[in-house]
Scaffold this active site. Structure first.
Site, PDB file in Angstrom:
ATOM      1  N   GLU B 213       0.852  -1.186   0.000  1.00 17.10           N
ATOM      2  CA  GLU B 213       0.000   0.000   0.000  1.00 17.10           C
ATOM      3  C   GLU B 213       0.887   1.235   0.000  1.00 17.10           C
ATOM      4  OE1 GLU B 213      -2.125  -1.059   3.569  1.00 17.10           O
ATOM      5  OE2 GLU B 213      -0.917   0.275   4.812  1.00 17.10           O
ATOM      6  N   HIS B 247      -4.163   3.193   8.118  1.00 20.22           N
ATOM      7  CA  HIS B 247      -2.952   2.676   8.750  1.00 20.22           C
ATOM      8  C   HIS B 247      -2.001   3.832   9.033  1.00 20.22           C
ATOM      9  CE1 HIS B 247      -3.344  -1.623   6.897  1.00 20.22           C
ATOM     10  NE2 HIS B 247      -3.893  -1.566   8.104  1.00 20.22           N
TER      11      HIS B 247
END
Lengths: 361, 291
Positions: B213, B247
């Protein structure tokens, strides 16, 4: 969260790093009593939470006679759309040489990374491109309280030896203040010694409580509201609301919206164990964004109970269309509840997103 | 399998908390199914002597180590106590430490990982779902019903997105050797490089799915350091700069770590990158048949 310049300079000063004489004012008239302490050459700097304020007219030079008027001028401005509410008035330094000093977290080495460059006053990214040899890098074992002297010598190179204690003090600030970035740019040499002429500190959001920071200013009001519920939330400006569980899954739902030609309005990660109350709050929060005309709910997980999620969606009772993809336990019951209440439930991520993009258009 | 197998005895730190108790149950349910040892001991300071799902709880890791053969630990304690838990386990000689806990300050993580490294321990996470080797062992919170045994390794910074990918793989008849969730924080113990090195040593693993990511460049670093065939997927192509996407580690900052440049660098090194999760199984099949 990024500290403002005056806050960062206070942190440095408390750590024993010399900073220019300066005063924070909230109105131009507050400057007058401080003029004696500031001397003849003065700079006034807008304390706004945006980068590149210098080029945007947020930093103005003045002297003793013009300082108050200049501050008044600055307070009347908007810097990149932000009104100026706080101004830092500082003594202007007699700069002979500028250096760059920063400490960041090196994800690859899992250690603090200290950068020192002889090209101060310039963005480090620019130096890295134009003159990479001018940047010296050192990684430190995070278990050490102080940098060993050999590292300080290596970093400082031919710079005056007064910079070495500054480097070590900034290293302590980095650790003690839970910083993700501690930067002094430029670190200047003057006839009176070295000073941190500008300072930037970013505090780890996961350490705000123990650093005594009550409110994360980097978040919008709705993002703060989401944080209270324990959601991760980001606004993106499009028309399709997105609710997922888990950051990766929610991000890939956004990407799929882009893939199918839509534009996401936001990103809401409800996190683990989505009970009906949490789901209801999430749906209502996303639906409260005026531009949202359809909402995609994409929830997956072994321990997520689909009937709970369905109850939350139904209880939210919002006017926009909600398109749901659910996989987990009690899937059949969740599906039954949703279809009885007129909600559409589809089997895969691709299907829900495609459908939502059609509805949004 | 990597990091552990049926014979690995697991210790759970934070055994008497809600999460710890719930997942001891699930981990041992899985262990019974595959004939593994599963969780053999729990630790919660001050709760020594209690039982959780028939597992004895100890006050300290060293006490538990004295009574049991323990090869790995899984941590469910709150963020403020997690770095201490990692260090206690490393100090006691546990070689594999899985930290599920989220929201640990980065400076605590850096110290704990440095400490673990000195003791020769490998830390997986923090902020991760743990790992699962189908038919062998489950250390963490992954939903085991989605998994099937096979020869594809999976490494991911995400939790639910990993389950999504595993589900797609299983449905397509592609089994997994070991699935490792390395965590969504900016600083994590085992990175793509470390896990790929383990997969290279693992005769069961023939190909790897790498799920990355935005933020950092550890995906590219990992892909460059291995000869194993890889299919990659990068989440966050639509992530705006300077925003944390759920995150702590998922952030494009200073113009670095954006999805497009990551994908371009992976492709430049010959790694095929899926643009959608649903494309991954077909791309993995292509790796195997070479067409």
């Amino acid at each position: 969260m990024k500290l403002r310049e005056y806050e960062a300079k206070k942190v440095l000063k408390d750590a024993g790093i010399p900073v220019p004489a300066g005063f924070l004012i909230r109105a131009a008239d507050e400057l007058a009593p401080h003029l004696d302490a500031l001397g003849d050459a003065i700079v006034v700097k807008a304390q706004v939470d945006v980068g590149g304020r210098g080029k945007a007219g947020g930093i103005l030079m003045a002297d003793r006679t013009t300082a108050v008027a200049t501050a008044r001028d600055l307070f009347s401005r908007e810097i990149k759309g932000f009104p100026v509410k706080e101004v830092l008035a500082e003594q202007r330094l007699d700069i002979r040489k500028e250096y760059y000093l920063s400490i960041t977290v090196d994800r690859s080495a899992k250690q603090p990374l200290i950068l020192f460059s002889d090209a101060g006053g310039v963005e480090i990214e620019t130096t890295a491109q134009e003159n990479p040899g001018a940047i010296r890098r050192v990684r430190a074992l995070p278990l050490l309280r102080d940098l060993p002297p050999f590292m300080l010598r290596e970093l400082a190179g031919k710079a005056p030896k007064e910079v070495m204690p500054v480097i070590n003090k900034l290293y302590r600030v980095f650790a003690d203040r839970d910083a993700l970035l501690a930067e002094i740019n430029p670190l200047v040499v003057t006839p009176q010694g070295v000073f941190a002429a500008d300072a930037k500190i970013i505090v780890d959001d996961n350490a705000l409580a123990r650093q005594g920071i009550a409110v994360n200013r980097d978040l919008s009001e709705r993002e703060r509201e989401a944080e209270k519920h324990g959601f991760s939330y980001v606004e993106l400006g499009g028309t399709i609301g997105v609710i997922g569980n888990g950051a990766g899954l929610t991000m890939s739902t956004l990407d799929l919206i882009e893939y199918y030609g839509g534009k996401a309005a936001n990103f809401l990660d409800v996190g683990g164990g989505a009970e009906s109350e949490r789901v209801k709050n999430a749906v209502r929060l996303v639906a409260s964004v005026p531009s949202v005309n359809v909402i995609v709910v994409n929830l997956l997980g072994g321990i997520t109970k689909c009937d709970e999620v369905a109850k939350g969606i139904i209880a939210a009772g919002i006017s926009q269309k909600v398109i749901v993809r659910l996989a987990g336990t009690n899937e059949a019951e969740g599906r039954r509840l949703l279809s009885e209440n007129g909600y559409e439930m589809l089997d895969t991520m691709d299907l829900v997103v495609k459908k939502a993009v059609e509805v949004a258009a | 399998m990597i990091y552990g197998d049926q014979k690995t005895g697991i210790l759970v730190q934070g055994a008497t908390g809600k999460q710890g108790e719930f997942h001891i149950g699930l981990m041992n349910e899985y262990a019974r199914k595959v004939g593994g040892r599963g969780v053999v001991a729990g630790v919660t300071p001050g709760k020594g002597g209690q039982q959780v799902h028939g597992v004895t709880v100890y006050n300290t890791v060293k006490e538990a180590m004295h009574e049991h053969d323990i090869g790995a630990a899984v941590i469910f304690v709150p963020a403020g106590a997690a770095a201490d838990a990692i260090m206690e386990e490393a100090d006691a000689g546990i070689g594999t430490i899985v930290c599920i806990t989220e929201h640990i300050p980065v400076h605590d993580t850096m110290k704990a990982i440095a400490y673990a490294r000195i003791h020769g321990a490998s830390v997986i996470g923090p902020n991760c779902p743990g790992l699962l080797s189908p038919g062998e062992v489950k250390m963490g919170i992954m939903p085991a019903q989605l998994y099937s045994r096979g020869s594809v390794g999976v490494i991911s910074r995400s939790g639910t997105l990993t389950y999504e990918v595993v589900d797609e793989l299983t449905r397509a008849g592609i089994g997994q050797s070991t699935v490792v969730g390395i965590g969504g924080d900016p600083v994590i113990g085992q990175t793509f490089v470390d896990v790929l090195a383990r997969f290279e040593e693992d005769p069961q693993t023939k190909a790897v799915v790498l799920i990355g990511e935005v933020g950092g460049n550890l995906e590219e670093e990992g892909a460059n350091a291995t000869d194993l065939p890889i299919v990659a997927y990068i989440a966050g192509k639509s992530a705006p700069p300077d925003k944390r996407m759920g995150h702590a580690g998922a952030i494009v900052e200073g113009g670095e770590g954006d999805a497009r440049s990551k994908i371009a660098r992976l492709q430049k090194n010959g790694v095929p990158v899926a643009s959608r999760v649903s494309e991954i199984p077909a791309m993995v099949k292509e790796l195997f048949c070479g067409c």
